[in-house]
Write a protein that holds these residues in place. Structure first.
Motif, PDB file in Angstrom:
ATOM      1  N   TYR A  68       0.846  -1.194   0.000  1.00 35.10           N
ATOM      2  CA  TYR A  68       0.000   0.000   0.000  1.00 35.10           C
ATOM      3  C   TYR A  68       0.881   1.244   0.000  1.00 35.10           C
ATOM      4  O   TYR A  68       2.029   1.203   0.463  1.00 35.10           O
ATOM      5  CB  TYR A  68      -0.910   0.008   1.240  1.00 35.10           C
ATOM      6  N   PRO A  69       0.365   2.371  -0.501  1.00 32.06           N
ATOM      7  CA  PRO A  69       1.155   3.608  -0.468  1.00 32.06           C
ATOM      8  C   PRO A  69       1.582   3.946   0.960  1.00 32.06           C
ATOM      9  O   PRO A  69       0.779   3.836   1.887  1.00 32.06           O
ATOM     10  CB  PRO A  69       0.181   4.654  -1.024  1.00 32.06           C
ATOM     11  N   PRO A  70       2.832   4.357   1.153  1.00 30.35           N
ATOM     12  CA  PRO A  70       3.315   4.613   2.516  1.00 30.35           C
ATOM     13  C   PRO A  70       2.823   5.919   3.126  1.00 30.35           C
ATOM     14  O   PRO A  70       2.930   6.110   4.346  1.00 30.35           O
ATOM     15  CB  PRO A  70       4.832   4.648   2.348  1.00 30.35           C
ATOM     16  N   GLY A 194       0.773   7.533   8.764  1.00 27.11           N
ATOM     17  CA  GLY A 194       0.733   7.907   7.358  1.00 27.11           C
ATOM     18  C   GLY A 194      -0.625   7.570   6.775  1.00 27.11           C
ATOM     19  O   GLY A 194      -1.248   6.584   7.174  1.00 27.11           O
ATOM     20  N   GLU A 195      -1.083   8.376   5.856  1.00 27.77           N
ATOM     21  CA  GLU A 195      -2.378   8.149   5.219  1.00 27.77           C
ATOM     22  C   GLU A 195      -2.232   8.097   3.711  1.00 27.77           C
ATOM     23  O   GLU A 195      -1.280   8.643   3.133  1.00 27.77           O
ATOM     24  CB  GLU A 195      -3.362   9.267   5.594  1.00 27.77           C
ATOM     25  N   GLY A 196      -3.153   7.429   3.068  1.00 27.76           N
ATOM     26  CA  GLY A 196      -3.165   7.343   1.614  1.00 27.76           C
ATOM     27  C   GLY A 196      -4.524   6.859   1.149  1.00 27.76           C
ATOM     28  O   GLY A 196      -5.518   6.992   1.864  1.00 27.76           O
ATOM     29  N   LYS A 197      -4.558   6.287  -0.038  1.00 32.05           N
ATOM     30  CA  LYS A 197      -5.791   5.716  -0.580  1.00 32.05           C
ATOM     31  C   LYS A 197      -5.452   4.386  -1.238  1.00 32.05           C
ATOM     32  O   LYS A 197      -4.388   4.226  -1.843  1.00 32.05           O
ATOM     33  CB  LYS A 197      -6.437   6.658  -1.594  1.00 32.05           C
ATOM     34  N   GLN A 202     -10.435   4.321  -1.211  1.00 32.54           N
ATOM     35  CA  GLN A 202     -10.772   4.426   0.211  1.00 32.54           C
ATOM     36  C   GLN A 202      -9.558   4.902   1.005  1.00 32.54           C
ATOM     37  O   GLN A 202      -8.417   4.584   0.657  1.00 32.54           O
ATOM     38  CB  GLN A 202     -11.222   3.066   0.745  1.00 32.54           C
ATOM     39  N   PRO A 203      -9.775   5.655   2.079  1.00 34.55           N
ATOM     40  CA  PRO A 203      -8.648   6.114   2.895  1.00 34.55           C
ATOM     41  C   PRO A 203      -7.955   4.955   3.598  1.00 34.55           C
ATOM     42  O   PRO A 203      -8.609   4.030   4.093  1.00 34.55           O
ATOM     43  CB  PRO A 203      -9.298   7.069   3.898  1.00 34.55           C
ATOM     44  N   THR A 204      -6.637   5.001   3.599  1.00 35.11           N
ATOM     45  CA  THR A 204      -5.841   3.985   4.279  1.00 35.11           C
ATOM     46  C   THR A 204      -4.944   4.658   5.310  1.00 35.11           C
ATOM     47  O   THR A 204      -4.675   5.851   5.226  1.00 35.11           O
ATOM     48  CB  THR A 204      -4.949   3.211   3.284  1.00 35.11           C
ATOM     49  N   SER A 226     -10.568   2.116   5.362  1.00 37.90           N
ATOM     50  CA  SER A 226     -11.914   2.372   5.846  1.00 37.90           C
ATOM     51  C   SER A 226     -12.839   2.700   4.691  1.00 37.90           C
ATOM     52  O   SER A 226     -12.459   3.414   3.755  1.00 37.90           O
ATOM     53  CB  SER A 226     -11.895   3.546   6.843  1.00 37.90           C
ATOM     54  N   ALA A 227     -14.058   2.175   4.754  1.00 40.70           N
ATOM     55  CA  ALA A 227     -15.057   2.501   3.733  1.00 40.70           C
ATOM     56  C   ALA A 227     -15.641   3.882   3.956  1.00 40.70           C
ATOM     57  O   ALA A 227     -16.320   4.423   3.083  1.00 40.70           O
ATOM     58  CB  ALA A 227     -16.167   1.447   3.748  1.00 40.70           C
TER      59      ALA A 227
END
Length: 255
Positions: A68-70, A194-197, A202-204, A226-227
């Motif tokens: 997943y994107p870091p 860290g956050e991404g999609k 969806q947000p990761t 998360s949905a």
């Protein structure tokens, strides 16, 4: 990092496992799913007890095989590069301070100061995730198409803690000091979010770091999506880490 931390451990342990038919160094604990379900998210969690050389993992397939994107956890590597190369003199460098415009803006600023060529050299030499920063420009998030597994993230923080990355000890000490932390007389938890999609938009979230009790480190990684597009996934993820560790006996100073 020629191989991921988990892969190196399994490779080293393979003859023993074949002989004993045992996986004593890995516990797959899918009972932890209840914490993810109660939070309304999907994900994976890994914990490494350094003293015992033992993993506890929820959702092994995602932990080991899904990248997943870091997000802003990529700043750990960027900060290491910046300090090592002199782009940032020390922990007080403005480049390493939180950006009022948000984590992504700060990450872009740091990447622009390092430069794409230098960034690519380090990403390639360290074999960070899938090494793909092809979409990087001075106005986009440097991670681009970059993706990394939870396994690799756990290996990164473990090596950072013990000065085992190919950077000066001073560099690694400075970057460890940039992590957020909470502590009292019983414990110390140190982490980076860290956050991404994900591919579905969806947000990761990532939560990577370690918890210390009685000078013993326990390394953890949580990756989730998360949905709910409006959820604060970093805050939710950190709380989820605490919800998982608490019933395991952490935060009481008895580990």
């Amino acid at each position: 990092m020629p191989k991921s931390f988990f892969a190196i451990l399994l490779t080293a342990a393979a003859p023993i496992l074949l002989t004993s038919c045992s996986t004593n160094n890995v516990t797959v604990d899918n009972s932890l799913q209840k914490y993810f379900d109660s939070a309304g998210v999907k994900g994976t969690f890994g914990l490494y007890d350094n003293g015992q050389g033992h993993f506890t993992i929820y959702n092994l397939n995602r932990f080991r095989d899904s990248a997943y994107p870091p997000g802003a956890t990529f700043d750990v590597l960027q900060a290491l590069i910046a300090v090592q190369t002199g782009v940032a003199a020390n922990e007080n460098s403005p480049l390493l301070q939180p950006d009022s415009a948000g984590a992504e803006a700060g990450s872009i600023r740091l990447a622009a100061a390092i430069g794409k060529d230098s960034l690519k050299k380090w990403v390639d030499s360290l074999r960070y995730g899938n090494k793909d920063i092809s979409e990087y420009t001075d106005s986009t998030h440097p991670a681009g198409r970059l993706a990394i597994t939870a396994d690799e993230q756990l290996g990164l923080v473990k090596k950072l803690y013990f000065d085992q990355l190919p950077f000066f000890q001073r560099t690694q000490k400075i970057v460890r000091g940039l992590f957020q932390k909470e502590e009292n007389s019983n414990y110390r938890i140190v982490y980076k979010t860290g956050e991404g999609k994900n591919a579905a938009g969806q947000p990761t979230a990532w939560i990577i770091g370690w918890e210390e009790e009685n000078k013993h480190p326990y390394f953890f990684v949580l990756n989730m999506d998360s949905a709910n597009a409006q959820s604060n996934v970093s805050t939710l993820g950190l709380q989820l880490v605490k919800n998982i560790l608490g019933p395991m006996g952490f935060f009481a100073g008895k580990k």
